[in-house]
Design a protein around this motif. Sequence first.
Motif, mmCIF file in Angstrom:
data_model
loop_
_atom_site.group_PDB
_atom_site.id
_atom_site.type_symbol
_atom_site.label_atom_id
_atom_site.label_comp_id
_atom_site.label_asym_id
_atom_site.label_seq_id
_atom_site.Cartn_x
_atom_site.Cartn_y
_atom_site.Cartn_z
ATOM 1 N N GLU A 1 38.196 -0.828 37.025
ATOM 2 C CA GLU A 1 38.873 -2.045 37.458
ATOM 3 C C GLU A 1 37.896 -2.958 38.190
ATOM 4 O O GLU A 1 37.219 -2.520 39.117
ATOM 5 C CB GLU A 1 40.056 -1.707 38.363
ATOM 6 C CG GLU A 1 41.170 -0.971 37.646
ATOM 7 C CD GLU A 1 42.399 -0.772 38.516
ATOM 8 O OE1 GLU A 1 42.352 -1.141 39.725
ATOM 9 O OE2 GLU A 1 43.401 -0.253 38.007
ATOM 10 N N VAL A 2 37.813 -4.212 37.755
ATOM 11 C CA VAL A 2 36.883 -5.151 38.381
ATOM 12 C C VAL A 2 37.662 -6.314 38.992
ATOM 13 O O VAL A 2 38.698 -6.733 38.471
ATOM 14 C CB VAL A 2 35.824 -5.679 37.385
ATOM 15 C CG1 VAL A 2 34.957 -4.531 36.887
ATOM 16 C CG2 VAL A 2 36.463 -6.407 36.207
ATOM 17 N N LEU B 1 34.809 -10.859 37.124
ATOM 18 C CA LEU B 1 34.298 -10.703 35.763
ATOM 19 C C LEU B 1 33.465 -11.919 35.416
ATOM 20 O O LEU B 1 33.970 -13.039 35.438
ATOM 21 C CB LEU B 1 35.466 -10.576 34.773
ATOM 22 C CG LEU B 1 35.102 -10.654 33.289
ATOM 23 C CD1 LEU B 1 34.218 -9.489 32.873
ATOM 24 C CD2 LEU B 1 36.372 -10.708 32.430
ATOM 25 N N ALA C 1 40.523 -6.990 31.636
ATOM 26 C CA ALA C 1 40.335 -7.070 33.090
ATOM 27 C C ALA C 1 41.563 -7.624 33.804
ATOM 28 O O ALA C 1 41.805 -7.285 34.974
ATOM 29 C CB ALA C 1 39.120 -7.941 33.413
ATOM 30 N N MET D 1 34.474 -1.946 29.238
ATOM 31 C CA MET D 1 35.496 -2.129 30.264
ATOM 32 C C MET D 1 36.025 -0.788 30.771
ATOM 33 O O MET D 1 36.353 -0.646 31.951
ATOM 34 C CB MET D 1 36.635 -2.988 29.716
ATOM 35 C CG MET D 1 36.196 -4.392 29.296
ATOM 36 S SD MET D 1 35.301 -5.288 30.580
ATOM 37 C CE MET D 1 36.627 -5.591 31.764
ATOM 38 N N THR E 1 36.879 -8.914 27.063
ATOM 39 C CA THR E 1 36.701 -8.505 28.464
ATOM 40 C C THR E 1 37.840 -9.024 29.331
ATOM 41 O O THR E 1 38.349 -8.313 30.198
ATOM 42 C CB THR E 1 35.368 -9.016 29.034
ATOM 43 O OG1 THR E 1 35.296 -10.440 28.909
ATOM 44 C CG2 THR E 1 34.177 -8.375 28.347
ATOM 45 N N THR E 2 38.256 -10.246 29.073
ATOM 46 C CA THR E 2 39.302 -10.861 29.897
ATOM 47 C C THR E 2 40.636 -10.158 29.716
ATOM 48 O O THR E 2 41.324 -9.833 30.698
ATOM 49 C CB THR E 2 39.429 -12.354 29.567
ATOM 50 O OG1 THR E 2 38.177 -13.001 29.820
ATOM 51 C CG2 THR E 2 40.514 -13.013 30.403
#
Length: 252
Positions: free
Chosen positions: A75-76, A79, A117, A70, A113-114
């Motif tokens: 910054e995404v 996802l 993000a 990450m 990941t969540t």
Amino acid sequence: MFLSGKRALVTGSTSGIGLAMARAFAAEGAQIVLNGFGDEQEIAKIREELGGADYVNEDLTTAEGVEALMKGAGEVDILVNNAGMQHVAPVEEFPPAMWDKIIALNLTAHFHTTRLAVPAMKKKGWGRIIATASAHSLVASPFKTAYVSAKHGVAGFTKTIALELATHGITANCISPGYVWTPLVENQIPDTMKSRGMTRDQVINEVLLEQQPTKKFVTPEQVAAIALFLCRDEAENINGANYSIDGGWTAE
């Protein structure tokens, strides 16, 4: 191109479903972050094909590996938790280390990941979190205790974060394919042959396609099309859903 200016991370995107998703997003203008294993030269070709995609390869079975991913991805806006693995064995013979690894990659990595993000998505007031779940998020099959447990967990996790993030312009949804002809499916055939005492053709026709009334494998591109739709503005009220694409398997 409706994803121009958006950045999309797809885990497990150097082959199979993940690569199909990355291609679909790139075709609509998204900047892609690839992740996964594979031949370096082949990955370089994919990056070029996708308009200079970034590539971050880390071990997603550890929290530290996901954190490194990450950080490298930045910054995404989109996802996609797609990376996964499988092992087929009777429960009494299932290696505990393999259980831990499958749960870590197929479920726990989604959490890490969540959580990393979401802050940037909240700041922007827009985000799409998509999980490649499985028909096994809804039903079970024998000899796949870790995989089925993880995918059921993914479905519950997705519903929970969908509720948490609903007022922030962020949606969270699952896509649950039946059997897709990918390396993940192909690689489980030998274990299934051993567990069930079957030939390769018997596994394909009597185990895999037996579950799908259409008697056809789902294609990666069909799964990617759903992921792409979920990123459209028209899908802003699709939240906490679990899209089955399994030829009717879970309709029974």
